[in-house]
Design a protein around this motif. Structure first.
Motif: not given
Ligand SMILES: [Zn+2]
Length: 491
Positions: A121, A156-157, A190-191, A217
């Motif tokens: 991501h 991340d990431d 994504e988060e 991930e």
């Protein structure tokens, strides 16, 4: 008579010992035997510069995206990727979904084979104002110092994203052609929910595409992640937990606090939360966690090998040890976390309502319905309304991906070619990743990041001074290159 009893007891003990020993010695190592190290030559400075540049793009995801228009940061990041990976950009087809999520298609020679998708991501979590001053360097400076690349997103990431892009750029340049089609998918949110990834999945579904494997991930390479194992272990997430937030609401009478009822809405709700904390959902060694112990058993020190190989008798003991740590507990059961509590407006006013949210992370084998039933049964109080939170999307746990499938073997092989000294083990991912969106179109979903990490650096993910070792950036490129090359042998 007495002698007879003693003798038969002794016989039972000996038989049991023989069975335990038999099970223990019967376990053969699940690790691949001799694997020849195979690492591509990578221009360290160039790759590190590329990652540093990626970290300078503030591709921050938060729920206020629309307000701050961070979109231009994502667009600039896309232009940056185009500029540093010219061969990839010329060879692969790029599509954009949900405004900022990217899907690259690298067409394979044999279109009869199911494609593989590599997922990462683009977005990073924000740096909160209070911790900003604790960063050694600006969180978005992509500074390289003391053998590390530092910045929000280093772990991340973006190391995965850059690792994938770098490997493909290198292979395209060398004239490599994939046998099966390879997709690179990079979500932008994504988060905060992963709708970008969802949009990509819907597009693939509309094209009737099923995937052979997804690599996203997840687990890293570290020491101490499995109790008793001294070696570094590369953890491959074969499943991830589900997610469900439950709202508890109590309505009260209200009134003046000088003549209160025996219990206010605050008291009723507190008692309910106390009951939920005291009566957790059951711990069990099942699914991906059982897979992990089974996979690692033969390579564990003798006593652990004995326990891991005889779960039929050792499970209660192991369970009692695992649940002592928060991470072990999370691997074994659906966890209960009271996260929000709202009630009251003034010290002398009886509140007319109290509201709490309890967040559950569900282990494979249980469902959102099981959680709701557990909450109602445990609280057992008609004054409290129980409902699944509408603001946070619920998600059942993922299925458990197999460890005996050739795609897992390919991953295992690629890890060992680049990281010859590590053990490989499946495990349960306790957080949520974009890969869950791909469940309808893929049975072999593996969550793994090819990054060696020290335990002190783990805390920096989503925290302060997030960083990755320069050597690890190089290894991640080497890993993705090997994985893509090895996919040509995956039948
Ligand atoms: Zn992530």
């Amino acid at each position: 008579m007495f002698k007879k009893i003693i003798l038969s007891l002794l016989g039972i003990v000996l038989l049991l010992a023989a069975m335990l020993l038999f099970n223990t010695l019967r376990q053969t190592s699940k690790q691949l035997g001799q694997v020849k190290t195979n690492k591509a030559t990578v221009d360290k400075d160039l790759v590190v510069n590329h990652l540093g540049g990626a970290l300078r793009h503030k591709t921050i995801s938060n729920n206020l995206n629309q307000m701050y228009d961070l979109g231009k940061n994502f667009t600039a990041f896309h232009q940056y990727l185009d500029s540093i990976y010219p061969n990839l950009t010329a060879k692969l087809t790029k599509e954009t979904f949900a405004k900022y999520s990217l899907l690259y298609t690298w067409k394979g020679k044999n279109t009869a084979l199911k494609p593989v998708l590599l997922l990462a991501h683009q977005d990073v979590v924000p740096v909160d104002g209070t911790s900003e001053k604790d960063w050694e360097f600006d969180a978005f400076s992509g500074t390289v110092a003391n053998g590390y690349v530092l910045g929000r997103g280093a772990l991340d990431d973006k190391t995965s994203l850059i690792g994938i892009m770098e490997a493909v750029e290198m292979l395209v340049k060398n004239g490599f052609q994939p046998e099966r089609t390879i997709y690179l998918a990079f979500g932008h949110d994504e988060e905060v929910g992963g709708l970008g990834a969802q949009t990509i999945v819907e597009a693939l579904q509309a094209r009737k595409i099923e995937l052979e494997m997804v690599v996203d991930e997840g687990g890293l390479i570290s020491k101490g992640s499995i109790p008793g194992i001294q070696q570094e272990v590369a953890l491959i997430g074969t499943a991830e937990k589900g997610y469900c937030s439950v709202e508890l609401t109590v309505k009260g009478e209200g009134g003046h606090s000088s003549m209160p009822p025996p219990q206010t809405a605050v008291g009723v709700l507190s008692a309910a939360i106390q009951r939920l904390e005291a009566n957790q959902m059951p711990a069990r060694i099942a699914g991906a966690t059982r897979q992990m112990l089974d996979f690692i058993a033969a390579d564990a020190p003798f006593f652990l090998r004995l326990l891991f190989s005889n779960l039929w008798i050792s499970e209660p003991l192991l369970r009692s040890q695992f649940v002592k740590s928060n991470s072990g507990n999370a691997a074994l059961r659906t966890t209960t976390a009271a996260t929000v509590f709202n009630a009251g407006i003034k010290d002398n006013v009886i509140p007319t309502q109290a509201k709490a949210v309890v967040n559950f992370r569900i282990i494979p084998g249980e469902t959102i319905e099981d959680v709701l039933a557990h909450v109602k049964r445990t609280i057992n109080d008609p004054r409290i309304a129980v409902a699944q939170s509408k603001s946070q999307m619920g998600q059942n746990p993922s299925p458990v991906s197999p460890t005996d499938h050739p795609s897992f073997q390919t991953l295992h092989q690629s890890i060992r070619e680049v990281f010859p000294d590590v053990l490989v083990a499946p495990y349960l991912v306790v957080g949520a990743t974009d890969s869950r969106r791909f469940i309808p179109i893929c049975k072999n979903i593996y969550r793994f990041m090819p990054i060696r990490i020290a335990s002190e650096d783990l805390k920096r993910v989503h925290g302060t001074n997030e960083r990755v070792k320069v050597d690890c950036v190089v290894e991640s490129v080497q890993f993705y290159a090997r994985l893509i090359e090895n996919l040509n042998g995956l039948k």
